[in-house]
Design a protein around this motif. Structure first.
Motif, mmCIF file in Angstrom:
data_model
loop_
_atom_site.group_PDB
_atom_site.id
_atom_site.type_symbol
_atom_site.label_atom_id
_atom_site.label_comp_id
_atom_site.label_asym_id
_atom_site.label_seq_id
_atom_site.Cartn_x
_atom_site.Cartn_y
_atom_site.Cartn_z
ATOM 1 N N ALA A 1 37.205 44.471 -10.739
ATOM 2 C CA ALA A 1 37.196 43.149 -11.359
ATOM 3 C C ALA A 1 37.522 42.118 -10.298
ATOM 4 C CB ALA A 1 38.226 43.076 -12.488
ATOM 5 N N ASP A 2 37.193 40.870 -10.576
ATOM 6 C CA ASP A 2 37.652 39.766 -9.737
ATOM 7 C C ASP A 2 38.599 38.901 -10.552
ATOM 8 O OD1 ASP A 2 35.329 39.054 -11.272
ATOM 9 O OD2 ASP A 2 35.080 37.243 -10.071
ATOM 10 N N ILE A 3 39.609 38.367 -9.867
ATOM 11 C CA ILE A 3 40.631 37.575 -10.538
ATOM 12 C C ILE A 3 41.214 36.594 -9.536
ATOM 13 C CG2 ILE A 3 42.456 39.260 -10.046
ATOM 14 C CD1 ILE A 3 43.627 38.651 -12.824
ATOM 15 N N VAL A 4 41.570 35.402 -9.996
ATOM 16 C CA VAL A 4 42.207 34.416 -9.124
ATOM 17 C C VAL A 4 43.717 34.503 -9.298
ATOM 18 C CG1 VAL A 4 40.219 32.870 -9.177
ATOM 19 C CG2 VAL A 4 42.063 32.566 -10.856
ATOM 20 N N ASN A 5 44.448 33.834 -8.382
ATOM 21 C CA ASN A 5 45.890 33.757 -8.546
ATOM 22 C C ASN A 5 46.256 32.538 -9.382
ATOM 23 O OD1 ASN A 5 45.365 31.774 -6.607
ATOM 24 N ND2 ASN A 5 47.240 32.182 -5.454
ATOM 25 N N ALA A 6 47.520 32.434 -9.743
ATOM 26 C CA ALA A 6 47.942 31.347 -10.625
ATOM 27 C C ALA A 6 47.774 29.987 -9.955
ATOM 28 C CB ALA A 6 49.397 31.563 -11.051
ATOM 29 N N ALA A 7 48.041 29.904 -8.655
ATOM 30 C CA ALA A 7 47.953 28.624 -7.957
ATOM 31 C C ALA A 7 46.535 28.068 -7.961
ATOM 32 C CB ALA A 7 48.452 28.778 -6.513
ATOM 33 N N ALA A 8 45.540 28.936 -8.001
ATOM 34 C CA ALA A 8 44.145 28.473 -8.006
ATOM 35 C C ALA A 8 43.839 27.630 -9.235
ATOM 36 C CB ALA A 8 43.192 29.661 -7.938
ATOM 37 N N LEU A 9 44.650 27.735 -10.267
ATOM 38 C CA LEU A 9 44.432 26.976 -11.501
ATOM 39 C C LEU A 9 45.103 25.608 -11.479
ATOM 40 C CD1 LEU A 9 45.172 29.814 -14.093
ATOM 41 C CD2 LEU A 9 43.003 29.281 -12.998
ATOM 42 N N THR A 10 45.986 25.371 -10.495
ATOM 43 C CA THR A 10 46.812 24.162 -10.551
ATOM 44 C C THR A 10 46.821 23.352 -9.263
ATOM 45 O OG1 THR A 10 48.775 25.429 -9.891
ATOM 46 C CG2 THR A 10 48.355 25.212 -12.259
ATOM 47 N N LEU A 11 46.434 23.911 -8.138
ATOM 48 C CA LEU A 11 46.531 23.181 -6.877
ATOM 49 C C LEU A 11 45.663 21.926 -6.906
ATOM 50 C CD1 LEU A 11 46.434 26.121 -4.311
ATOM 51 C CD2 LEU A 11 48.371 24.593 -4.759
ATOM 52 N N PRO A 12 46.195 20.796 -6.438
ATOM 53 C CA PRO A 12 45.431 19.544 -6.483
ATOM 54 C C PRO A 12 44.089 19.619 -5.770
ATOM 55 C CG PRO A 12 47.738 19.091 -6.019
ATOM 56 C CD PRO A 12 47.579 20.575 -5.965
ATOM 57 N N HIS A 13 44.028 20.306 -4.640
ATOM 58 C CA HIS A 13 42.755 20.342 -3.912
ATOM 59 C C HIS A 13 41.706 21.225 -4.588
ATOM 60 C CE1 HIS A 13 44.423 24.077 -2.025
ATOM 61 N NE2 HIS A 13 43.150 24.429 -2.046
ATOM 62 N N MET A 14 42.104 21.959 -5.639
ATOM 63 C CA MET A 14 41.134 22.744 -6.406
ATOM 64 C C MET A 14 40.506 21.943 -7.534
ATOM 65 S SD MET A 14 40.548 25.857 -5.385
ATOM 66 C CE MET A 14 39.957 26.682 -6.876
ATOM 67 N N ARG A 15 41.011 20.740 -7.773
ATOM 68 C CA ARG A 15 40.584 19.970 -8.935
ATOM 69 C C ARG A 15 39.079 19.726 -8.965
ATOM 70 N NH1 ARG A 15 43.635 20.741 -12.308
ATOM 71 N NH2 ARG A 15 41.637 20.814 -13.370
ATOM 72 N N GLY A 16 38.490 19.478 -7.796
ATOM 73 C CA GLY A 16 37.063 19.192 -7.784
ATOM 74 C C GLY A 16 36.242 20.298 -8.427
ATOM 75 N N LEU A 17 36.575 21.553 -8.118
ATOM 76 C CA LEU A 17 35.848 22.683 -8.695
ATOM 77 C C LEU A 17 36.284 22.941 -10.133
ATOM 78 C CD1 LEU A 17 33.733 24.853 -8.081
ATOM 79 C CD2 LEU A 17 35.597 26.332 -7.282
ATOM 80 N N LEU A 18 37.597 22.874 -10.361
ATOM 81 C CA LEU A 18 38.103 23.126 -11.714
ATOM 82 C C LEU A 18 37.540 22.110 -12.707
ATOM 83 C CD1 LEU A 18 41.843 23.880 -10.874
ATOM 84 C CD2 LEU A 18 40.086 25.548 -11.506
ATOM 85 N N ASP A 19 37.395 20.874 -12.262
ATOM 86 C CA ASP A 19 36.868 19.842 -13.157
ATOM 87 C C ASP A 19 35.407 20.091 -13.517
ATOM 88 O OD1 ASP A 19 39.291 18.580 -13.215
ATOM 89 O OD2 ASP A 19 38.745 16.986 -11.804
ATOM 90 N N VAL A 20 34.643 20.684 -12.588
ATOM 91 C CA VAL A 20 33.250 21.010 -12.895
ATOM 92 C C VAL A 20 33.194 22.010 -14.045
ATOM 93 C CG1 VAL A 20 31.160 22.147 -12.051
ATOM 94 C CG2 VAL A 20 32.330 20.476 -10.611
ATOM 95 N N PHE A 21 33.962 23.079 -13.936
ATOM 96 C CA PHE A 21 33.929 24.102 -14.983
ATOM 97 C C PHE A 21 34.526 23.575 -16.287
ATOM 98 C CE2 PHE A 21 33.324 26.696 -11.236
ATOM 99 C CZ PHE A 21 32.398 27.627 -11.672
ATOM 100 N N SER A 22 35.581 22.791 -16.186
ATOM 101 C CA SER A 22 36.163 22.212 -17.390
ATOM 102 C C SER A 22 35.170 21.268 -18.073
ATOM 103 C CB SER A 22 37.442 21.460 -17.033
ATOM 104 O OG SER A 22 38.041 20.909 -18.172
ATOM 105 N N GLY A 23 34.433 20.507 -17.258
ATOM 106 C CA GLY A 23 33.436 19.605 -17.813
ATOM 107 C C GLY A 23 32.310 20.331 -18.519
ATOM 108 N N TRP A 24 32.048 21.554 -18.100
ATOM 109 C CA TRP A 24 31.026 22.363 -18.772
ATOM 110 C C TRP A 24 31.553 22.987 -20.058
ATOM 111 C CZ3 TRP A 24 29.380 25.563 -13.853
ATOM 112 C CH2 TRP A 24 28.630 24.732 -12.997
#
Length: 286
Positions: A203-226
């Motif tokens: 399986a693939d899995i991310v760590n907890a910080a990948a969900l909250t780090l400010p510099h990840m927002r650009g990617l996280l916002d894309v998926f959240s927007g979908w």
């Protein structure tokens, strides 16, 4: 037909578009001749949004390179599944969810392997339509049209010929970060319950910080927007899987065995905190 796919299901079209793009590269890590058809018209549009967020014009990239990550992930799990299939006793491979995966069609498999693709009916119907009658799997291929949140998907899998008493290999690819933590535990528990000793899992899995780090927002916002935000990550994937009887290793893209000359970023040691990580988890049920 794509109108019947929900937000999370449509991410499979993004994966197919990434695989189609990888297949065109001269330095490709694999070739997927089915990916472009499976991506349809929507997949390239989703990929364009991810590329725009990841590689902003005139600015340095701060997000992980999704094209490189996807290429490494696909090749890593290609190799893992093919290695598992070399064992004559490993007669069952289960992809849950299957999404737009085409490994049953594009790779060669030993004759003893029976291949199960588990996913929601709308996903498998779209996939069958896009592949067309000319596409032929290279193995004994069984579709199991059922939602993994169904209370009895195990029954549907067994009705398709799966035998819980025999070893099996499971791939949970592109799933765990889209579902809440309780659902992750529930799925691992249920997979373990129908996996005989000696079964394998990846399986693939991310760590907890990948969900909250400010510099990840650009990617996280894309998926959240979908409409499919990332919901779960684990800093200790080995411990997570061990709760359900799986003895696993977790490697990060860029580490030995999970690089293939393509990971462009440094790989911080596991002791470093507050950095984004993604893990490829793989191991066996004791």
């Amino acid at each position: 037909m794509t109108a019947s796919l929900d937000a999370v299901e449509r991410t499979a079209l993004l994966t197919a578009a990434l695989r189609a793009a990888e297949s065109k590269r001269p330095d490709r890590l694999y070739e997927d001749p089915y990916a472009a058809a499976l991506a349809g018209d929507i997949g390239p549009e989703l990929l364009a949004e991810v590329r725009a967020a990841t590689f902003p014009p005139g600015r340095e990239r701060t997000l992980p390179s999704t094209p490189d990550y996807n290429a490494i992930r696909t090749r890593f799990f290609d190799d893992y599944l093919q290695d598992a299939a070399q064992d004559p006793a490993m007669t069952q491979i289960v992809l849950a969810p299957a999404g737009m995966d085409s490994r049953a069609y594009r790779l060669d498999w030993p004759s003893h392997v029976r291949w199960y693709e588990v996913d929601r009916p709308a996903v498998l119907a779209y996939k069958e339509e896009q592949l067309g009658a000319a596409a032929r799997p290279r193995t004994d291929h069984r579709r199991v049209a059922v939602d993994l949140t169904s209370p009895d998907w195990e029954r549907d899998l067994c009705d398709a010929g799966y035998d819980p008493a025999l070893p099996s290999t499971w791939l949970l690819e592109g799933l765990l970060y889209y579902i809440p933590e309780p659902d992750t535990h529930r799925i691992l528990q249920r997979v373990a319950a129908v996996s005989a000793p000696g079964s394998r899992i990846a399986a693939d899995i991310v760590n907890a910080a990948a969900l909250t780090l400010p510099h990840m927002r650009g990617l996280l916002d894309v998926f959240s927007g979908w409409g499919c935000p990332w919901l779960f990550g684990s800093d200790e994937p080995e411990e997570l899987f061990a709760r359900y009887g799986f003895d696993v290793r977790a490697v990060q893209p860029g580490e030995e065995g999970a690089d293939f000359g393509r990971w462009p970023d440094p790989v911080p040691p596991r002791s470093v905190r507050d950095v984004r990580r993604v893990f490829f988890v793989h191991g066996r049920r004791s």
